[in-house]
Design an enzyme around this catalytic site. Structure first.
Site, PDB file in Angstrom:
ATOM      1  N   GLU A 210       0.923  -1.271  -0.183  1.00  0.00           N
ATOM      2  CA  GLU A 210      -0.052  -0.027  -0.109  1.00  0.00           C
ATOM      3  C   GLU A 210       0.910   1.192   0.066  1.00  0.00           C
ATOM      4  O   GLU A 210       1.921   1.198   0.388  1.00  0.00           O
ATOM      5  CB  GLU A 210      -0.927  -0.017   1.312  1.00  0.00           C
ATOM      6  CG  GLU A 210      -1.966  -0.908   1.413  1.00  0.00           C
ATOM      7  CD  GLU A 210      -2.414  -0.860   2.741  1.00  0.00           C
ATOM      8  OE1 GLU A 210      -2.072  -0.235   3.714  1.00  0.00           O
ATOM      9  OE2 GLU A 210      -3.415  -1.741   3.156  1.00  0.00           O
TER      10      GLU A 210
ATOM     11  N   LYS B 253       2.432   4.455   1.386  1.00  0.00           N
ATOM     12  CA  LYS B 253       2.575   4.974   2.978  1.00  0.00           C
ATOM     13  C   LYS B 253       2.402   6.369   2.690  1.00  0.00           C
ATOM     14  O   LYS B 253       3.107   7.035   2.297  1.00  0.00           O
ATOM     15  CB  LYS B 253       4.050   4.649   3.485  1.00  0.00           C
ATOM     16  CG  LYS B 253       4.092   5.145   4.819  1.00  0.00           C
ATOM     17  CD  LYS B 253       5.698   4.655   5.201  1.00  0.00           C
ATOM     18  CE  LYS B 253       5.900   4.857   6.724  1.00  0.00           C
ATOM     19  NZ  LYS B 253       5.230   6.074   7.430  1.00  0.00           N
TER      20      LYS B 253
ATOM     21  N   ARG C 166      -1.976   9.715  12.049  1.00  0.00           N
ATOM     22  CA  ARG C 166      -2.952   8.703  12.015  1.00  0.00           C
ATOM     23  C   ARG C 166      -4.268   9.055  12.745  1.00  0.00           C
ATOM     24  O   ARG C 166      -4.142   9.740  13.622  1.00  0.00           O
ATOM     25  CB  ARG C 166      -2.127   7.706  12.829  1.00  0.00           C
ATOM     26  CG  ARG C 166      -2.708   6.228  13.180  1.00  0.00           C
ATOM     27  CD  ARG C 166      -2.317   5.469  12.006  1.00  0.00           C
ATOM     28  NE  ARG C 166      -2.600   3.923  11.986  1.00  0.00           N
ATOM     29  CZ  ARG C 166      -2.043   3.057  12.391  1.00  0.00           C
ATOM     30  NH1 ARG C 166      -0.595   3.230  12.717  1.00  0.00           N
ATOM     31  NH2 ARG C 166      -2.377   1.966  12.560  1.00  0.00           N
TER      32      ARG C 166
ATOM     33  N   ARG D 132      -3.502   8.788  17.053  1.00  0.00           N
ATOM     34  CA  ARG D 132      -2.803   7.428  17.537  1.00  0.00           C
ATOM     35  C   ARG D 132      -2.616   7.342  19.211  1.00  0.00           C
ATOM     36  O   ARG D 132      -2.445   6.055  19.577  1.00  0.00           O
ATOM     37  CB  ARG D 132      -1.087   7.665  16.792  1.00  0.00           C
ATOM     38  CG  ARG D 132      -0.342   6.702  17.252  1.00  0.00           C
ATOM     39  CD  ARG D 132       0.809   7.120  16.401  1.00  0.00           C
ATOM     40  NE  ARG D 132       2.246   6.737  16.952  1.00  0.00           N
ATOM     41  CZ  ARG D 132       2.972   6.148  16.197  1.00  0.00           C
ATOM     42  NH1 ARG D 132       2.925   6.115  14.955  1.00  0.00           N
ATOM     43  NH2 ARG D 132       4.214   5.748  16.793  1.00  0.00           N
TER      44      ARG D 132
ATOM     45  N   GLU E 261      -5.035   7.611   7.793  1.00  0.00           N
ATOM     46  CA  GLU E 261      -4.179   8.619   7.807  1.00  0.00           C
ATOM     47  C   GLU E 261      -4.800   9.890   7.240  1.00  0.00           C
ATOM     48  O   GLU E 261      -5.521   9.886   6.246  1.00  0.00           O
ATOM     49  CB  GLU E 261      -2.874   8.335   7.067  1.00  0.00           C
ATOM     50  CG  GLU E 261      -1.882   9.183   7.080  1.00  0.00           C
ATOM     51  CD  GLU E 261      -0.923   8.516   8.231  1.00  0.00           C
ATOM     52  OE1 GLU E 261      -1.067   7.609   8.977  1.00  0.00           O
ATOM     53  OE2 GLU E 261       0.323   9.284   8.570  1.00  0.00           O
TER      54      GLU E 261
ATOM     55  N   PHE F 139      -7.037   2.570   5.564  1.00  0.00           N
ATOM     56  CA  PHE F 139      -6.150   1.346   5.214  1.00  0.00           C
ATOM     57  C   PHE F 139      -6.568   0.106   5.984  1.00  0.00           C
ATOM     58  O   PHE F 139      -5.921  -1.039   5.664  1.00  0.00           O
ATOM     59  CB  PHE F 139      -4.613   1.438   5.156  1.00  0.00           C
ATOM     60  CG  PHE F 139      -4.101   2.344   6.244  1.00  0.00           C
ATOM     61  CD1 PHE F 139      -4.025   1.576   7.465  1.00  0.00           C
ATOM     62  CD2 PHE F 139      -3.539   3.712   6.325  1.00  0.00           C
ATOM     63  CE1 PHE F 139      -3.491   2.387   8.421  1.00  0.00           C
ATOM     64  CE2 PHE F 139      -3.118   4.249   7.300  1.00  0.00           C
ATOM     65  CZ  PHE F 139      -2.987   3.449   8.599  1.00  0.00           C
TER      66      PHE F 139
ATOM     67  N   LYS G  46       7.412  -0.953   7.173  1.00  0.00           N
ATOM     68  CA  LYS G  46       7.279   0.259   6.345  1.00  0.00           C
ATOM     69  C   LYS G  46       8.867   0.609   5.454  1.00  0.00           C
ATOM     70  O   LYS G  46       9.685   0.176   6.202  1.00  0.00           O
ATOM     71  CB  LYS G  46       7.295   1.411   7.319  1.00  0.00           C
ATOM     72  CG  LYS G  46       8.359   1.615   8.427  1.00  0.00           C
ATOM     73  CD  LYS G  46       7.970   2.713   9.492  1.00  0.00           C
ATOM     74  CE  LYS G  46       8.828   2.669  10.583  1.00  0.00           C
ATOM     75  NZ  LYS G  46       8.427   3.724  11.504  1.00  0.00           N
TER      76      LYS G  46
HETATM   77  P1  AMP Z   1       5.316   3.484  12.508  1.00  0.00           P
HETATM   78  O1  AMP Z   1       4.387   4.753  13.153  1.00  0.00           O
HETATM   79  O2  AMP Z   1       6.679   3.892  12.646  1.00  0.00           O
HETATM   80  O3  AMP Z   1       4.787   2.251  12.807  1.00  0.00           O
HETATM   81  O4  AMP Z   1       4.990   3.744  10.817  1.00  0.00           O
HETATM   82  C1  AMP Z   1       3.781   3.446  10.426  1.00  0.00           C
HETATM   83  C2  AMP Z   1       3.181   4.875  10.408  1.00  0.00           C
HETATM   84  O5  AMP Z   1       2.996   5.205   8.811  1.00  0.00           O
HETATM   85  C3  AMP Z   1       1.592   4.665  10.744  1.00  0.00           C
HETATM   86  O6  AMP Z   1       1.645   5.029  12.136  1.00  0.00           O
HETATM   87  C4  AMP Z   1       0.804   5.606  10.127  1.00  0.00           C
HETATM   88  O7  AMP Z   1       0.583   6.596  10.643  1.00  0.00           O
HETATM   89  C5  AMP Z   1       1.399   5.715   8.807  1.00  0.00           C
HETATM   90  N1  AMP Z   1       0.937   5.269   7.635  1.00  0.00           N
HETATM   91  C6  AMP Z   1       0.806   5.767   6.223  1.00  0.00           C
HETATM   92  N2  AMP Z   1       0.429   5.051   5.345  1.00  0.00           N
HETATM   93  C7  AMP Z   1      -0.001   3.894   5.853  1.00  0.00           C
HETATM   94  C8  AMP Z   1      -0.588   2.529   5.510  1.00  0.00           C
HETATM   95  N3  AMP Z   1      -1.039   2.291   4.295  1.00  0.00           N
HETATM   96  N4  AMP Z   1      -0.642   1.666   6.434  1.00  0.00           N
HETATM   97  C9  AMP Z   1      -0.248   1.788   7.733  1.00  0.00           C
HETATM   98  N5  AMP Z   1       0.061   2.753   8.320  1.00  0.00           N
HETATM   99  C10 AMP Z   1       0.255   3.684   7.273  1.00  0.00           C
END
Ligand code: AMP
Length: 646
Positions: free
Chosen positions: A292, A294, A299, A318, A347, A387, A490
């Site tokens: 998907e 990013k 969030r 979040r 998001e 998502f 990610k």
């Molecule tokens: P992290 O917060 O470091 O785990 O990185 C993931 C973050 O990317 C999530 O907390 C979301 O805010 C953001 N994000 C953006 N696009 C997506 C997606 N397609 N799926 C999940 N997270 C996403």
């Protein structure tokens, strides 16, 4: 339970250095808490309300000092309290150092002390939290004064810390989670091993068998809760975010009752998180990979149950804070389009006139804004990308929500046949199908591929369109709230790693008490190794076991829970950013470091140098500037009132 009894246990916990014993004391306290179990569990964590509930006491340190000064008598001023705080450094110690009204026989209730109960303290704190409007600040101080006035020193210490939300007793969420399982779900109904079992004296022996009378934790028959019990507690916490409620459920309904807990509209769950990873990692681990975009934003969790008796739409950050009022167009969008009860994960992204994504900082101008919402809505346009779908109705649902307006009541999933479906355990593919059903326009595209080239193609297109990168997900995986596991990776073009050597460690907590839990890392500066940060994230239980075994022979000194380790084992670590920092000898600190692997192939001479770190920090190695938009960014975001931004 009397508040004095709670405070006495709190003092004992504070004096207890060993983790295993801490869990046993907490378990024992939970058993003895009787009708006050929910409150006692929350109090232990310094909370009056569960984490999903964003009500707060809203009492500042100054009000707390004023209440203490008044209870301490006419000769004590708030300035005196502040002076003592400056020398003792901690409000609990300051509060415990005064003789309060009750002890001097000045209580409104006559000569004897009128003992406080846990329930009464909880009730007063809730009343005080609800106070708003003119004069509310002084009413809060009055109420708090009334409580302090009846406190002995131990109670005062606990109350002051509770009010300010900092218990400082070494009891974290992990300890409470383990203690709940051990108190109420151990095989024989009760029991954890304490030092007493080894004949070394048992603090729990002093404990009355109060509460429900089910006996003490510990004793000769050592039994710990089963893995199934721990898992049930953990899962129930994930969906409810309420330690008090889960403790009561464990006691009253056991594993089955815990497993029956469902996600609800109106009760946000913690966001599932991702680790850094590459396309090759994803293909290796998942085979088929769900890819998907990013999105580079903030969030949001969307909760909505349409209908006259319905709920929302409401939007949560979040950290589960309610951010609904800042984003009216998203609320309208969801209300217009979603026709069944839903809980969605997504998001919020700021976009320009062509609908192209704008940098993350733009979203911050909107996300938590309390004032000028309408004006800013004209200035910064926001879009919702979803998502994931955590709950969805089937289009024919009557709400069973009571109309008291209490968000915590929510609408249960799967409670009866009309209830919406709890999708947390469903595979991502199924959840994504539901997402497309309930809100097609906002749903992110999900493409399932099985080779790295296909992933690279999707990534280029995402970057081209101005997004941050791609998320690589296991299409068969469940939604695990709050978990930063390997099911979501990610992948950003700038993910940088460092090779650093382990020079120290700290023992873990709770169930991981026999393993190292945190690793101090260093980089090379000539012949020396200089610390640069601690990594505790991204390690599985097996990896911790393996690392503990590898490192133990190299331990050169131990003090408390900290160990010094000869530089031998090299780890690869990812991070969000490198900052200059006085905390570590290197002069730098890794922001959000996470374990990416053991570098078996590298010797200690091969670790990264301080010079490279300095280059990375000031952008010469690789830019960290635009990396703050996920982990780091959201944290910052969650602490930033949009009103602060320009
Ligand atoms: P992290 O917060 O470091 O785990 O990185 C993931 C973050 O990317 C999530 O907390 C979301 O805010 C953001 N994000 C953006 N696009 C997506 C997606 N397609 N799926 C999940 N997270 C996403």
């Amino acid at each position: 339970m009397e508040f004095a009894a709670f405070a006495e246990r709190v003092e004992r916990l504070e004096a207890e250095p060993a983790d295993l014993e801490t869990t046993a004391i907490v378990a024992d306290l939970l058993v003895d808490a009787g009708d006050d179990l929910e409150t006692v569990t929350r109090f232990l964590l310094g909370r009056t309300y569960p984490a999903h509930d964003d009500r707060t006491l809203d009492i500042g340190p100054a009000s707390c000092r004023e209440a203490i000064a008044r209870a301490a008598g006419p000769n004590v001023t708030a300035d005196d309290v502040e002076d003592r705080l400056a020398s003792r450094g901690e409000i609990g110690a300051v509060a415990a150092g005064f003789d309060f009204g009750g002890q001097r026989g000045l209580s409104a209730f006559g000569d004897g002390r009128d003992p406080l109960s846990v329930a009464e303290v909880d009730g007063t704190l809730r009343e005080l939290a609800a106070a708003t409007g003119e004069g509310s600040e002084s009413r809060k101080v009055d109420a708090l004064f009334g409580l302090f006035n009846r406190c002995d020193p131990a109670e005062a210490r606990t109350l002051a810390r509770l009010v300010l939300g900092e218990m400082r007793i070494g009891v974290g969420e992990g300890t409470v989670r383990d203690a709940v399982a051990e108190a109420f779900l151990a095989d024989d109904g009760i029991g954890v091993e304490t030092e007493a079992d080894n004949g070394e004296g048992d603090p729990t022996n002093e404990t009355d068998d109060g509460g429900d009378g089910s006996g003490e934790v510990g004793g000769d028959d050592v039994s710990r809760a089963s893995d199934e019990a721990y898992a049930a507690v953990e899962r129930a916490l994930q969906v409810t975010n309420d330690y008090g409620h889960v403790a009561r459920l464990a006691r009253e309904a056991g594993i089955e009752g815990l497993n029956a807990e469902r996600i609800r509209v109106g009760r946000p769950v913690q966001a599932m998180l991702a680790q850094a990873g590459t396309a090759a990692d994803a293909v290796d681990s998942f085979g088929e990979v769900a890819v998907e975009t990013k999105f580079d934003g903030a969030r949001v969790q969307v909760h909505y149950a349409p209908g006259t008796e319905g709920f929302g739409p409401r939007l949560y950050s979040r950290n589960m804070d309610d951010v609904t009022d800042a984003l009216p167009e998203i609320v309208e969008y969801v209300a217009d389009r979603a026709e069944v009860p839903v809980v969605l994960d997504g998001e919020i992204v700021a976009v320009d006139d062509d609908d192209s994504p704008l940098p993350f900082q733009e979203v911050l101008r909107r996300f938590r804004r309390k004032h000028d919402v309408d004006r800013m809505r004209e200035t910064v346009t926001c879009r919702l990308h979803t998502f994931d779908c955590l709950l969805a109705g089937d289009g024919d649902v009557e709400s069973d929500r009571d109309s008291d307006g209490d968000a915590a009541d929510g609408i249960d999933a799967d409670g009866d046949e009309d209830a919406p479906d709890d999708l947390l355990e469903e595979p991502l593919r199924v959840r994504h199908d539901r997402l497309v059903d309930v809100l097609p326009d906002a749903a992110a595209d999900l493409r399932v591929v099985d080779d790295t080239e296909a992933i690279a193609g999707i990534e280029s297109a995402a970057l081209e369109a101005g997004h941050e990168g791609v998320m690589l997900k296991d299409p068969t995986s469940a939604y695990t709230p709050g978990n930063r596991g390997r099911d979501w990776l990610k992948r950003k073009p700038d993910v940088e790693t460092l090779d650093a050597v382990v020079v120290g460690a700290e023992w873990g907590e709770g169930r991981r008490a026999e393993l190292f839990g945190t690793f101090l890392l260093a980089v090379r500066d000539g012949d020396e190794y200089e610390p640069i940060g601690k990594v505790a994230t991204g390690l599985s239980d097996e990896e911790l076991e393996e690392l503990t075994e590898r490192l133990e022979p190299h331990v050169v000194a131990e003090s408390g829970t900290e160990l010094r380790i000869r530089p031998e084992v090299v780890l690869e670590v990812g991070y969000e950013e490198i900052q200059t920092s006085p905390t570590y000898g290197s002069g730098y600190a890794l922001r959000f470091p996470r374990f990416a692997g053991v570098r078996e192939d590298k010797s200690v001479e091969d670790v990264d140098t301080l010079e490279r770190v300095a280059g990375l920090a000031d952008g010469r190695g690789r830019s960290g500037d635009d990396e703050t938009t996920d982990g780091a960014g959201d944290e910052t975001n969650d602490e930033t009132d949009a009103g602060d931004s320009s």
